[in-house]
Motif scaffolding. Structure first.
Motif, PDB file in Angstrom:
ATOM      1  N   ALA A  24       8.011  -7.689  11.082  1.00 28.42           N
ATOM      2  CA  ALA A  24       7.961  -7.735   9.609  1.00 28.42           C
ATOM      3  C   ALA A  24       7.532  -6.327   9.254  1.00 28.42           C
ATOM      4  O   ALA A  24       6.376  -5.964   9.412  1.00 28.42           O
ATOM      5  CB  ALA A  24       6.941  -8.760   9.145  1.00 28.42           C
ATOM      6  N   SER A  25       8.493  -5.526   8.806  1.00 29.27           N
ATOM      7  CA  SER A  25       8.264  -4.101   9.010  1.00 29.27           C
ATOM      8  C   SER A  25       7.888  -3.258   7.803  1.00 29.27           C
ATOM      9  O   SER A  25       7.088  -2.356   7.930  1.00 29.27           O
ATOM     10  CB  SER A  25       9.510  -3.489   9.666  1.00 29.27           C
ATOM     11  N   ARG A  26       8.425  -3.531   6.614  1.00 23.04           N
ATOM     12  CA  ARG A  26       8.423  -2.456   5.629  1.00 23.04           C
ATOM     13  C   ARG A  26       7.213  -2.455   4.682  1.00 23.04           C
ATOM     14  O   ARG A  26       6.500  -3.439   4.543  1.00 23.04           O
ATOM     15  CB  ARG A  26       9.723  -2.502   4.834  1.00 23.04           C
ATOM     16  N   GLY A  27       7.009  -1.317   4.039  1.00 21.63           N
ATOM     17  CA  GLY A  27       6.057  -1.222   2.932  1.00 21.63           C
ATOM     18  C   GLY A  27       4.582  -1.278   3.304  1.00 21.63           C
ATOM     19  O   GLY A  27       3.728  -1.384   2.441  1.00 21.63           O
ATOM     20  N   GLY A  28       4.297  -1.222   4.596  1.00 20.33           N
ATOM     21  CA  GLY A  28       2.892  -1.228   5.007  1.00 20.33           C
ATOM     22  C   GLY A  28       2.262  -2.607   5.020  1.00 20.33           C
ATOM     23  O   GLY A  28       1.044  -2.758   4.863  1.00 20.33           O
ATOM     24  N   PRO A  78       0.815  -1.219   0.000  1.00 17.08           N
ATOM     25  CA  PRO A  78       0.000   0.000   0.000  1.00 17.08           C
ATOM     26  C   PRO A  78       0.850   1.270   0.000  1.00 17.08           C
ATOM     27  O   PRO A  78       0.355   2.345  -0.329  1.00 17.08           O
ATOM     28  CB  PRO A  78      -0.802  -0.116   1.309  1.00 17.08           C
ATOM     29  N   ALA A  79       2.120   1.156   0.341  1.00 14.03           N
ATOM     30  CA  ALA A  79       2.987   2.346   0.339  1.00 14.03           C
ATOM     31  C   ALA A  79       3.440   2.685  -1.074  1.00 14.03           C
ATOM     32  O   ALA A  79       3.531   3.858  -1.446  1.00 14.03           O
ATOM     33  CB  ALA A  79       4.206   2.109   1.229  1.00 14.03           C
ATOM     34  N   THR A  80       3.713   1.658  -1.878  1.00 13.67           N
ATOM     35  CA  THR A  80       4.280   1.906  -3.210  1.00 13.67           C
ATOM     36  C   THR A  80       3.336   1.510  -4.351  1.00 13.67           C
ATOM     37  O   THR A  80       3.550   1.914  -5.486  1.00 13.67           O
ATOM     38  CB  THR A  80       5.583   1.094  -3.398  1.00 13.67           C
TER      39      THR A  80
END
Ligand code: SF4
Lengths: 96, 637
Positions: free
Chosen positions: B186-190, B86-88
């Motif tokens: 598990a952190s990145r990118g939403g 959802p971020a990219t």
């Protein structure tokens, strides 16, 4: 610049007994033809035998001259130091 | 009960219909894609249509254990989660440690694919072969740690493994995370926001089975040998001693520590953010490992700060102390520990959280965010109190600024306007990891081409610094000469990036931790191929393993191409390409547009991708056996 200490600005991190997480700074006398390797050897010789500095193998040391890792200098550990250089020694760390 | 490693099983969960079913994975697919991240990339391509809303029912979440996860292969306990970000709006894979992957494996599954959207909040309970969707209405709105306690109480077993979202994910914060085994993010990118959009609060699992390698005796002997090599590796020792935050003092001294929203490269007293400081000042109280790892780079810290309140938590990792600390001008470690704990409990990626706040601080100092827009917070750099308040507001989307920053730096800069986009340290919509790419050219290239955006967790080219003989050996193997172990050079960067991205791909498909294959080097393509072969019972050479990893990287690229991404999107944040390093030993260095274009040419050529568009050529897809998989993209012969 009268009054300012001359020599090599030495920064040690995590190498002395009880100073694991702090930077220790000192001025080291500059002598002609002093190399990074000699400076490290002199430091090890003078170190408290209980300190990490005393027993650390050289390939485990991150040595920086004015912020540049020693292996990137043309003569590596044999690079000659100049008056006013900043030399940093610390144990290498990995991962991120 | 023991299960053959070669007989992989995919558990489907349709949240819209409340249905579950199991599919067997063909052995030839396992061999071609290596499993884990590799198969997940293929399935994502097949399952999610172009243009699908990442927060809508068409998106899927694929939790994939590594092919060797659950075995004694050292550091092989890691898993991946793959989805559309959802971020990219592009491909997203996050890797995570802990013990949930091994539990899922022992419950009889290798993958869990989540479809649809649940009408009400639920959690997934996998109890060996029994799979159930349970109501999570009573858990909605609660922090990750409390939910972990409540689920364990509910199933009456404190030893089960969980993965949980916090309130930030429920509120679809674009950088919400998913907390695994309580302390692993598990952190990145939403990724968490996708769980939130599906109203899936948690996955909980109890697995009591086991796994059987095809050639058990040889497999266990090799695993033991690699474990021995890992224990003797200098990188492993450093990770055990200080965790990833042990790199802070070196980065600060070398002028590579991102500080004050990347406007500086050192920070005074930066060593106070280090793993060494946490140890020597008594904050570190324990260490922990992911499943089957003896390195134990995870740590537990305790702080009894009068000012910020008590903290007991895991970490903090290098990126966390850089993003929440130096990037925001904060070196009070107790404040950083508090911020880390808040992010973990509310369920937010510490990297992006630190970056949106450091962007807001710079924007506030430059007068583009007014005191009214800041909802009364004094957002100057170094104000830890304001940072802590803002973390709460972002997670709950409270106030004008909290709601705006929850959308990420790119969206916030577009809304605030002026030149604020220039210091939004993002590309493709993802906030960059806190590594200064201006003075490290493989990092710059790897960040620019990373399909999920500019960060170090798809391809970290640490070996280019050549700090150890092992690192220099890798560089010699890949480029033909040790002299290329110099991050300032632009030559041979494509070779270095390709080797690393394939090593990452293979590691993550098999479940290995990339710290043990690209920071320490005891796990390597040769022994990974051997372990795969002995475990699965099919031949696998080092070359075939790396080719399979290249296959997965290409599918990930094609996913983005199908979404419309092209060469122009393989970029670094504006500041990285336009403002030279301001001081220190790398003063004046930059990876500008022309240099990046040169690096991209090298990289696309090495991959067999079209130079103008970056689209993988049909001849390349054919060579990789992907021409029938990567359909629906422009055909370039
Ligand atoms: S090195 Fe650290 S992150 Fe990697 S598997 Fe081991 S404990 Fe987990």
């Amino acid at each position: 610049m009268a009054g300012l200490p001359t020599g090599i600005r030495l920064r040690l991190f995590g190498l002395s007994q009880g100073h694991g997480g702090r930077i220790e700074e000192q001025v080291w006398p500059h002598t002609p033809d002093l190399t990074v390797g000699q400076l490290w050897a002199d430091l090890q010789r003078q170190a408290d035998p209980r300190a990490p500095l005393a027993s650390l193998q050289r390939d485990m040391v991150l040595a920086l001259v004015n912020g540049v890792p020693v292996q990137r200098l043309e003569r590596g550990w044999d690079a000659t130091l100049a008056e006013g250089d900043t030399v940093t020694f610390m144990v290498k760390a990995f991962g991120g | 009960m023991l299960r053959d490693i070669a007989k992989q099983r995919l558990l489907h969960v349709d949240l819209s219909k409340g249905k579950t079913w199991v599919e067997d994975v063909p052995l030839e697919d396992l061999q071609k894609y290596l499993g884990g991240r590799g198969l997940a990339a293929k399935w994502l391509y097949e399952q999610v249509p172009a243009g699908a809303d990442p927060l809508g029912p068409e998106n899927v979440l694929i939790f994939s254990t590594g092919t060797l996860t659950g075995t004694s292969a050292p550091s092989s306990g890691r898993s991946s989660i793959t989805t559309k970000s959802p971020a990219t709006g592009l491909y997203l894979k996050v890797s995570v440690g802990g013990h949930l992957g091994a539990a899922i494996k022992y419950a009889g599954y290798d993958y869990v694919m989540i479809h649809g959207v649940s009408p009400k909040p639920v959690y997934l309970w996998i109890d060996d072969g029994k799979v159930e969707l349970r109501s999570a209405e009573h858990l909605w709105g609660k922090g990750t740690r409390e939910v972990d306690d409540l689920i364990k109480e509910e199933v009456g077993d404190p030893t089960i493994q969980t993965g949980i979202i916090g309130p930030a994910a429920e509120n679809k914060v674009k950088f919400a995370c998913f907390m695994v085994s309580r302390y692993n993010s598990a952190s990145r990118g939403g990724i968490g926001a996708v769980f939130g959009s599906k109203r899936l609060k948690a996955i909980a699992c109890r697995g009591t089975g086991g796994l059987r390698p095809a050639k058990g005796k040889e497999f266990f002997a090799l695993a033991r040998k690699v474990r021995g090599a890992l224990a003797a590796d200098a990188g492993s020792e450093s990770l055990y001693n200080w965790g990833t935050a042990g790199s802070i003092p070196g980065l600060n001294e070398m002028g590579m520590l991102a500080a004050y929203n990347f406007s500086r490269v050192t920070i005074e007293h930066g060593e106070r953010l280090s793993g060494q400081y946490l140890l020597s000042e008594g904050y570190l109280i324990g260490r922990e490992s992911c499943f089957a790892c003896s390195t134990a780079c995870h740590r537990f810290v305790r702080s009894e700060s009068r000012r910020w309140g008590g903290v007991f938590d895991s970490g903090p990792e290098l990126e966390t102390v850089m993003s929440l600390g130096a990037e925001c001008g904060i070196t009070d470690i107790e404040a950083v520990l508090k911020a880390n704990q808040l992010c973990n409990d509310l369920g937010m990626d510490t990297i992006s959280t630190g970056h949106v706040i450091s962007w807001a601080m710079e924007t506030y100092e430059k007068g583009l965010i007014s005191p009214e827009q800041a909802d009364g917070l004094d957002l100057r750099f170094g104000n830890a109190e304001a940072q802590l308040a803002l973390i709460q507001r972002i997670a709950r989307r409270e106030g004008l600024l909290g709601d705006l920053l929850a959308e990420g730096t790119l969206a916030a800069a577009q809304e605030i306007g002026g030149d604020s986009w220039k210091w939004a340290i993002q590309a493709k919509g993802l906030e960059q990891s806190a590594v200064d790419t201006r003075a490290a050219k493989s990092y710059a290239l790897a960040f620019a081409v990373n399909p999920r955006g500019p960060d170090h967790l798809m391809t970290e080219t640490y070996a280019e610094f050549g700090f150890t003989q092992e690192a220099r050996d890798v560089i010699r193997k890949v480029t033909g000469d040790e002299k290329y172990a110099d991050p300032r050079l632009t030559e041979k960067r494509a070779e270095i990036v390709l080797w690393h991205e394939q090593c990452y791909g293979a590691s993550e498909a098999l479940g290995f931790c990339v710290f043990t294959s690209t920071a320490a080097f005891a796990v390597n393509p040769e022994n990974m191929a051997q372990m795969f072969s002995l475990a699965v019972g099919v031949p696998m050479s080092e070359e075939e393993l790396m080719l399979a990893a290249r296959r997965m990287v290409t599918i990930e690229k094609c996913f983005n191409v199908r979404e419309g991404a092209r060469r122009k999107d393989d970029r670094l944040p504006w500041r990285m390409m336009n403002e030279p390093v301001p001081d220190g030993p790398n003063k004046g260095m930059i990876t500008d547009q022309a240099m990046l274009e040169n690096l991209l040419d090298q990289y696309y050529t090495a991959h067999g991708w079209d130079l103008e568009t970056s689209i993988p050529r049909q001849s390349t897809l054919k060579y990789l056996g992907l021409d029938a998989v990567c359909v629906g993209i422009p055909v370039i012969p």
